[in-house]
Design a protein around this motif. Structure first.
Motif, PDB file in Angstrom:
ATOM      1  N   ASP A 142      41.094  37.106  29.175  1.00 43.36           N
ATOM      2  CA  ASP A 142      41.607  36.712  27.857  1.00 43.36           C
ATOM      3  C   ASP A 142      40.529  36.140  26.945  1.00 43.36           C
ATOM      4  N   GLU A 143      39.419  35.699  27.526  1.00 41.10           N
ATOM      5  CA  GLU A 143      38.317  35.108  26.747  1.00 41.10           C
ATOM      6  C   GLU A 143      37.296  36.151  26.280  1.00 41.10           C
ATOM      7  N   GLY A 144      37.365  37.360  26.800  1.00 34.89           N
ATOM      8  CA  GLY A 144      36.407  38.402  26.409  1.00 34.89           C
ATOM      9  C   GLY A 144      35.789  39.080  27.618  1.00 34.89           C
ATOM     10  N   TYR A 145      34.529  39.505  27.465  1.00 32.81           N
ATOM     11  CA  TYR A 145      33.806  40.239  28.505  1.00 32.81           C
ATOM     12  C   TYR A 145      32.745  39.337  29.116  1.00 32.81           C
ATOM     13  N   HIS A 146      32.587  39.430  30.454  1.00 31.55           N
ATOM     14  CA  HIS A 146      31.664  38.556  31.172  1.00 31.55           C
ATOM     15  C   HIS A 146      30.847  39.371  32.168  1.00 31.55           C
ATOM     16  N   ARG A 147      29.552  39.115  32.181  1.00 28.05           N
ATOM     17  CA  ARG A 147      28.647  39.795  33.112  1.00 28.05           C
ATOM     18  C   ARG A 147      28.636  39.034  34.432  1.00 28.05           C
ATOM     19  N   THR A 148      28.641  39.755  35.541  1.00 31.28           N
ATOM     20  CA  THR A 148      28.539  39.127  36.859  1.00 31.28           C
ATOM     21  C   THR A 148      27.176  39.452  37.462  1.00 31.28           C
ATOM     22  N   THR A 149      26.879  38.806  38.554  1.00 32.08           N
ATOM     23  CA  THR A 149      25.675  39.137  39.325  1.00 32.08           C
ATOM     24  C   THR A 149      26.065  39.785  40.649  1.00 32.08           C
ATOM     25  N   MET A 150      27.337  40.140  40.784  1.00 31.50           N
ATOM     26  CA  MET A 150      27.847  40.723  42.024  1.00 31.50           C
ATOM     27  C   MET A 150      27.584  42.229  42.102  1.00 31.50           C
ATOM     28  N   ASN A 151      27.463  42.705  43.336  1.00 33.15           N
ATOM     29  CA  ASN A 151      27.458  44.149  43.549  1.00 33.15           C
ATOM     30  C   ASN A 151      28.912  44.580  43.771  1.00 33.15           C
ATOM     31  N   LEU A 152      29.145  45.870  43.941  1.00 36.02           N
ATOM     32  CA  LEU A 152      30.513  46.385  44.058  1.00 36.02           C
ATOM     33  C   LEU A 152      31.250  45.778  45.245  1.00 36.02           C
ATOM     34  N   LYS A 153      30.598  45.706  46.383  1.00 36.12           N
ATOM     35  CA  LYS A 153      31.244  45.181  47.576  1.00 36.12           C
ATOM     36  C   LYS A 153      31.672  43.725  47.357  1.00 36.12           C
ATOM     37  N   GLU A 154      30.803  42.913  46.806  1.00 38.21           N
ATOM     38  CA  GLU A 154      31.138  41.513  46.536  1.00 38.21           C
ATOM     39  C   GLU A 154      32.285  41.409  45.532  1.00 38.21           C
ATOM     40  N   PHE A 155      32.239  42.240  44.502  1.00 42.52           N
ATOM     41  CA  PHE A 155      33.283  42.217  43.477  1.00 42.52           C
ATOM     42  C   PHE A 155      34.643  42.598  44.068  1.00 42.52           C
ATOM     43  N   VAL A 156      34.674  43.645  44.867  1.00 46.22           N
ATOM     44  CA  VAL A 156      35.923  44.094  45.480  1.00 46.22           C
ATOM     45  C   VAL A 156      36.466  43.013  46.417  1.00 46.22           C
ATOM     46  N   GLU A 157      35.604  42.455  47.248  1.00 46.25           N
ATOM     47  CA  GLU A 157      36.065  41.451  48.204  1.00 46.25           C
ATOM     48  C   GLU A 157      36.582  40.198  47.501  1.00 46.25           C
ATOM     49  N   LEU A 158      35.919  39.768  46.449  1.00 42.74           N
ATOM     50  CA  LEU A 158      36.390  38.611  45.694  1.00 42.74           C
ATOM     51  C   LEU A 158      37.718  38.920  44.995  1.00 42.74           C
ATOM     52  N   SER A 159      37.848  40.103  44.438  1.00 46.03           N
ATOM     53  CA  SER A 159      39.083  40.488  43.742  1.00 46.03           C
ATOM     54  C   SER A 159      40.258  40.570  44.706  1.00 46.03           C
ATOM     55  N   LEU A 160      40.036  41.126  45.895  1.00 44.35           N
ATOM     56  CA  LEU A 160      41.094  41.181  46.897  1.00 44.35           C
ATOM     57  C   LEU A 160      41.493  39.768  47.320  1.00 44.35           C
ATOM     58  N   LEU A 161      40.520  38.930  47.554  1.00 41.67           N
ATOM     59  CA  LEU A 161      40.807  37.548  47.954  1.00 41.67           C
ATOM     60  C   LEU A 161      41.579  36.808  46.861  1.00 41.67           C
ATOM     61  N   GLU A 162      41.137  36.919  45.625  1.00 43.22           N
ATOM     62  CA  GLU A 162      41.826  36.248  44.519  1.00 43.22           C
ATOM     63  C   GLU A 162      43.279  36.697  44.400  1.00 43.22           C
TER      64      GLU A 162
END
Length: 144
Positions: free
Chosen positions: A120-140
Motif C-alpha cells: 500500500d506504500e508503493g514499490y520496495h527493493r529487496t536484497t533477497m534472491n528468489l528462494k529467500e523471497f519465496v520462503e519468506l512469503s510462504l512463512l508470512e
C-alpha cells in the motif's frame, strides 16, 4: 545457501505449508524470461507456479488448465491486461512474477535482476534472491 529453488525445496514447501505446485513449463515459453533472471528461469523448469493463501508465483498460461492459469505471467506483464497498478513504463522496467494478495505484486528489475514488491506504500527493493523471497512469503502467509 543456493539461490535456486530445487525439487527438494518444492517438496518441502508442499509438506510444510500445503501449497500447490504446478507441472514444469515447456521450454518454448521460457524465452519470455530474460537470461539475467536465471533463478526464475530455473524455477519454471521445475514448476509452473506456486499457490498458497494470498501468495502466488504466477504461472504461464496453459490452455489445458485455463481456470488455474488465467491470471498468468503473460497477462500480468501486458499493460492492457495486467490487474496490477503498473503502467507500460514500469512494465518495461520490471517483470511481474508473483501476486501478493489481491492487488499487489512482486517483480524483477529487468536490468539488475533485483526483486521488488508492491504494498500500500508503493514499490520496495529487496536484497533477497528468489528462494529467500519465496520462503519468506510462504512463512508470512502461514502466520496470518
Amino acid at each position: 545457501m543456493s539461490k535456486n529453488i530445487t525439487l527438494k525445496d518444492l517438496e518441502k514447501y508442499k509438506n510444510m505449508y500445503g501449497c500447490s505446485c504446478f507441472s514444469p513449463v515447456v521450454d518454448g515459453k521460457l524465452m519470455m524470461i530474460k537470461s539475467n533472471l536465471s533463478d526464475l528461469y530455473e524455477f519454471y523448469r521445475l514448476s509452473n507456479g506456486i499457490e498458497y493463501e494470498n501468495f502466488r508465483i504466477l504461472p504461464f498460461y496453459d490452455p489445458n488448465n485455463p481456470k488455474k492459469t488465467w491470471d498468468s505471467l503473460e497477462r500480468a506483464n501486458d499493460p492492457h491486461t495486467t490487474k496490477f497498478s503498473l503502467d507500460g513504463d514500469l512494465l518495461n522496467k520490471f517483470f511481474v512474477f508473483a501476486e501478493l494478495g489481491a492487488s499487489h505484486c512482486a517483480m524483477y528489475d529487468r536490468i539488475d535482476g533485483s526483486i521488488w514488491y508492491e504494498d500500500d506504500e508503493g514499490y520496495h527493493r529487496t536484497t533477497m534472491n528468489l528462494k529467500e523471497f519465496v520462503e519468506l512469503s510462504l512463512l508470512e502467509n502461514s502466520i496470518k
